[in-house]
Design an enzyme around this catalytic site. Structure first.
Site, short mmCIF file in Angstrom:
data_model
loop_
_atom_site.label_atom_id
_atom_site.label_comp_id
_atom_site.label_asym_id
_atom_site.label_seq_id
_atom_site.Cartn_x
_atom_site.Cartn_y
_atom_site.Cartn_z
CG HIS A 253 -15.08 32.03 -13.75
ND1 HIS A 253 -15.91 33.25 -12.56
CD2 HIS A 253 -14.17 32.38 -13.46
CE1 HIS A 253 -14.48 33.92 -11.94
NE2 HIS A 253 -13.65 33.91 -12.75
CE LYS B 202 -8.34 37.63 -6.16
NZ LYS B 202 -8.88 37.31 -7.44
NE ARG C 126 -9.15 37.86 -16.65
CZ ARG C 126 -9.32 38.05 -15.25
NH1 ARG C 126 -10.26 38.53 -15.35
NH2 ARG C 126 -8.85 38.27 -14.25
CB SER D 175 -14.59 38.01 -9.14
OG SER D 175 -14.40 36.70 -10.24
O1 PNS Z 1 -9.38 33.06 -8.66
P1 PNS Z 1 -8.34 32.87 -7.78
O2 PNS Z 1 -8.69 33.77 -6.33
O3 PNS Z 1 -7.26 33.50 -8.40
O4 PNS Z 1 -7.98 31.81 -7.22
C1 PNS Z 1 -6.98 31.51 -6.88
C2 PNS Z 1 -6.71 30.12 -6.09
C3 PNS Z 1 -7.49 30.49 -5.01
C4 PNS Z 1 -7.03 29.80 -7.00
C5 PNS Z 1 -5.41 30.18 -5.26
O5 PNS Z 1 -5.18 31.19 -3.93
C6 PNS Z 1 -5.21 28.80 -4.52
O6 PNS Z 1 -4.68 27.77 -5.55
N1 PNS Z 1 -5.02 28.36 -3.50
C7 PNS Z 1 -4.67 27.25 -3.03
C8 PNS Z 1 -3.67 27.32 -1.85
C9 PNS Z 1 -2.95 26.31 -2.25
O7 PNS Z 1 -2.53 25.55 -2.30
N2 PNS Z 1 -1.16 27.40 -2.34
C10 PNS Z 1 -0.16 26.76 -2.62
C11 PNS Z 1 0.13 26.67 -4.13
S1 PNS Z 1 -0.06 28.20 -4.88
#
Ligand code: PNS
Length: 160
Positions: A18, A42, A95, A132
């Site tokens: 990150h 998660k 990745r 993570s």
């Molecule tokens: O690090 P992660 O867990 O892969 O991050 C995922 C994250 C938090 C970026 C994703 O779950 C997200 O964008 N959540 C926000 C909710 C949202 O806007 N959803 C609708 C469009 S995808």
């Protein structure tokens, strides 16, 4: 016009992969928001406030080529935050093909919802195996996570 981007993620906790993406993205935009978002899919290790603190400490220690703002978001869509702060770009680290498959539908939906584009960045291959979830597992079983995370996170996890 300011070029503003958001790097969203769970950051539970922030890893060296990150940090690599955050620092290189900070050099590409006038303002970069690193946004801690709760991911209900998660099981969390750290509370959101702790993730924000560890990100702030890690960015302070590492230095940055640009302006970075760390924040968290728990109400509504990610693109609502982006629109509120004037960001038209999301930056995600990729990745592997698994990440591409996971990120592609979200990128398309976020563009449909609000016209927000997603840019994928490749982390340095040195960090390609770091996630993570791997850090959470090693830490919860008592292992040393120093090789995978910034120093403030290693200090925090190795003492808890
Ligand atoms: O690090 P992660 O867990 O892969 O991050 C995922 C994250 C938090 C970026 C994703 O779950 C997200 O964008 N959540 C926000 C909710 C949202 O806007 N959803 C609708 C469009 S995808």
């Amino acid at each position: 016009m300011k070029r503003i981007a958001v790097v969203p993620g769970s950051f539970d906790p922030v890893t060296l992969g990150h940090m690599d993406v955050i620092q290189r993205a900070a050099g590409l935009f006038d303002e970069l928001h690193v946004l801690v978002v709760h991911n209900p899919a998660k099981t969390a290790l750290l509370p959101i406030t702790e993730r924000v603190t560890l990100l702030e400490q890690s960015i302070d220690e590492a230095g940055s080529p640009g302006t970075i703002i760390v924040a968290s978001w728990s109400v509504g869509l990610l693109v609502d935050y982006a629109t509120d702060v004037g960001a038209s770009v999301l930056v995600k680290g990729i990745r592997s093909q698994v990440d591409v498959a996971y990120e592609t539908p979200m990128a398309i939906v976020n563009r449909h919802l609000a016209g927000v584009e997603t840019i994928f960045m490749l982390p340095d291959p040195a960090h390609a195996h770091v996630s993570s979830s791997l850090v959470r597992q090693v830490s919860s079983l008592g292992g040393d996570v120093t090789p995978y995370v910034p120093a403030p996170v290693a200090r925090f996890l190795n003492r808890s």
